[in-house]
Design an enzyme around this catalytic site. Structure first.
Site, PDB file in Angstrom:
ATOM      1  N   ASP A 226      -1.905  -1.113  91.125  1.00  0.00           N
ATOM      2  CA  ASP A 226      -1.028  -0.065  90.374  1.00  0.00           C
ATOM      3  C   ASP A 226       0.352  -0.356  89.971  1.00  0.00           C
ATOM      4  OD1 ASP A 226      -1.434   2.343  88.544  1.00  0.00           O
ATOM      5  OD2 ASP A 226       0.250   2.742  90.140  1.00  0.00           O
ATOM      6  N   HIS A 230       6.322  -2.944  88.988  1.00  0.00           N
ATOM      7  CA  HIS A 230       7.470  -2.286  89.346  1.00  0.00           C
ATOM      8  C   HIS A 230       7.789  -2.617  90.839  1.00  0.00           C
ATOM      9  CE1 HIS A 230       7.982   0.425  85.823  1.00  0.00           C
ATOM     10  NE2 HIS A 230       6.730   0.346  85.793  1.00  0.00           N
ATOM     11  N   GLU A 250      -1.679  -4.718  87.511  1.00  0.00           N
ATOM     12  CA  GLU A 250      -1.234  -3.958  86.216  1.00  0.00           C
ATOM     13  C   GLU A 250       0.244  -4.074  85.831  1.00  0.00           C
ATOM     14  OE1 GLU A 250      -0.892   0.746  84.343  1.00  0.00           O
ATOM     15  OE2 GLU A 250      -0.354   0.142  86.381  1.00  0.00           O
TER      16      GLU A 250
END
Length: 543
Positions: A226, A230, A250
């Protein structure tokens, strides 16, 4: 000490022997489950579902409904994150989705026990299917009153129970700026998502140890990362190594270079193909078929391995396709493209039931009680997964053979995928259910004189001397063709063999799912078994 080191090596080698490679994952078709919203256990006695709260879906409920998934021909199941989440009810509801972790090493008991998760893994493996688990490695969560900045009690977040493990608070203001996106906090309102310092060696080591144990404890075959966009780039390769299984990142971007660099730099192995997702939804909801064609070409040029990119039309973060446009024929085309395009098909629960929902939590409504195996999209999914599985079983080069565009106009795309003789020729349309009747000549589809079956309606046609087929288009329906000579054994259109339940067969384990995977991993298992025998012999000698 020598014995302990040897035992560790034996365990590591055993895991390696059974870990599916990216090439083996490319053979799969994945069904995405939001655990809390897929199936309640048989003995459930609770209230109706409040979409902002836990609704009672569990791993044991999922086990009871595996026939529903496998009867569509899916060969792998991807589930929500499994770690313990924050217990509070917040301004955004409860952590039913699993993305607000506060203790990585504890299991989310709303979904069941550790034993239940192990049983799910075993139940899938008994069917020849794989288990993929979503993992959150970018941040830890804490409920707050209002918006950041607020005091954070870092001691409550395990194992990262000290402020030193986190980036100082800042809000993401530019998601396209890598430093800002990777070092600032994703959540700042009601739930603080404290951003882990993934540049820290301590964080790298602790996450690596955790994921390694998670994979080993529950025999997990793959992980979806996930918010991979980031975390620090340099964090990802050691994470992938520690996981020791296929990793699916992702990376939320429609820019080809921004997506494909994660493969080019060997940061992760597979990716959710957001670059194709955006023009694909426009192609079938807004008439932009040429945009989709161009993006397919750009991704083929930009990404190192499109066979392990996940092709999807829906997920838990995006509007349901039926909300973008209600026409079920357009949804059928989008779903057919998902299964038959390059990459790994990735279908979100409820897509096969034409569910609606514009954004969270409405795109996360429970599937129950709507397990209708006679629903049109369910049956179509079963047919197309069965065909894809059969094509792969016939020639595993199907997955690495890039789709070729045979025809394109504003409303129609025809493609050919697979080696000559086992190719699937697909025609996708955005004319919707009101589309008129017309003949479409598809060039270079098959060798001259090849008799082919249109598997959606089980009608036959023959390629002319130029290898073209004439397709009777009507009502915007997708069309899918396969050589008659190779169709035997598929169970489709009256042929011998076992098809997925929705495409005409009956009984548990009826799909061809998983069988090709068992054959594919036979050689590496044999080699690793030999290595294990040698290692055990050395162990006996040393001890």
């Amino acid at each position: 000490m020598r014995a302990i080191t040897l035992a560790t090596a034996i365990v590591a080698l055993t895991d390696l022997a059974f870990a599916a490679t990216p090439a083996e994952w490319a053979l799969e078709s994945i069904y995405q489950v939001m655990t809390d919203r897929f199936a309640r256990p048989a003995n459930f006695n609770g209230p109706d579902c409040d979409l902002m709260k836990y609704c009672g879906g569990t791993w044991s409920g999922l086990i009871d409904k595996l026939d529903y998934i496998q009867n569509m021909g899916f060969t792998a199941v991807y589930i929500s994150p499994v770690s313990e989440n924050i217990p509070e009810s917040t301004g955004f509801g409860e952590a039913y989705h699993g993305y607000w972790p506060n203790n990585l090493y504890a299991i989310n008991d709303h979904f069941g026990t550790a034993g239940d998760l192990s049983h799910l893994s075993q139940a899938l493996h008994d069917r020849g299917m794989k288990l993929m688990v979503d993992v959150v490695i970018n941040d830890m969560a804490q409920a707050i009153d209002g918006q950041m900045p607020k005091p954070i009690d870092y001691s409550k977040m395990q194992p990262f129970n000290d402020e030193k493990y986190y980036h100082p608070y800042c809000n993401i203001t530019n998601f396209d700026n890598s430093s800002n996106a990777q070092e600032c906090w994703l959540g700042v309102d009601s739930v603080a998502l404290a951003d882990l310092d993934t540049e820290s060696n301590d964080v790298v080591d602790m996450i690596g140890k955790w994921v390694n144990q998670l994979i080993a404890n529950y025999s997990i075959d793959g992980v979806r990362i996930d918010a991979a966009k980031h975390v620090d780039d340099d964090f990802l390769p050691p994470f992938v190594k520690n996981a020791g299984v296929f990793t699916f990142g992702e990376v939320y971007t429609g820019v080809v270079d921004d997506l494909c660099r994660y493969q080019e730099k060997d940061l992760v192995q597979g990716l959710n193909n957001y670059a194709v997702y955006f023009p694909m939804t426009r192609a079938f909801s807004a008439g932009k078929m040429r945009d989709l064609s161009k993006m397919i070409s750009d991704v083929n040029d930009g990404c190192k391995d499109t066979s392990v990119l996940g092709t999807f039309a829906e997920n838990h973060d995006l509007p349901r396709f039926a909300t973008l446009v209600p026409d079920i024929t357009l949804a059928a085309n989008a779903l057919a493209f998902t299964i038959l395009a390059d990459g790994i098909p990735l279908v979100y629960q409820g897509q096969e039931q034409h569910m609606t929902g514009n954004f969270s939590p409405y795109n996360r409504a429970p599937l129950w009680p709507n397990y209708d195996e006679d629903a049109p999209l369910y049956k179509m999914t079963a047919t197309l997964n069965t065909l894809r599985n059969h094509a792969i079983k016939t020639d595993s080069n199907y997955v690495t053979n890039h789709s070729i565009e045979l025809y394109l106009d504003d409303s129609t795309m025809a493609t050919r995928k697979g080696p000559n003789g086992v190719q699937i020729v697909s025609i996708f349309s955005n004319q919707a259910s009101g589309g008129g009747k017309y003949e479409l000549s598809v060039p270079n589809a098959f060798d001259a004189g090849t008799q082919v079956m249109e598997v959606m309606n089980c009608t036959k046609t023959t390629a002319n001397d130029a290898g073209n087929i004439t397709v009777q288009m009507a009502a915007g329906q997708p069309k899918v063709f396969f050589p008659m000579k190779q169709l035997d054994g598929s169970g489709l259109c009256g042929m011998s063999g076992k098809a997925a339940n929705g495409s005409g067969s009956t009984g548990k384990n009826s799909s061809s799912s998983g069988k090709h995977s068992a054959a594919a991993i036979g050689a590496p298992i044999q080699a690793s078994s030999l290595a294990l025998s040698v290692l055990f012999g050395i162990a006996f000698w040393l001890l």
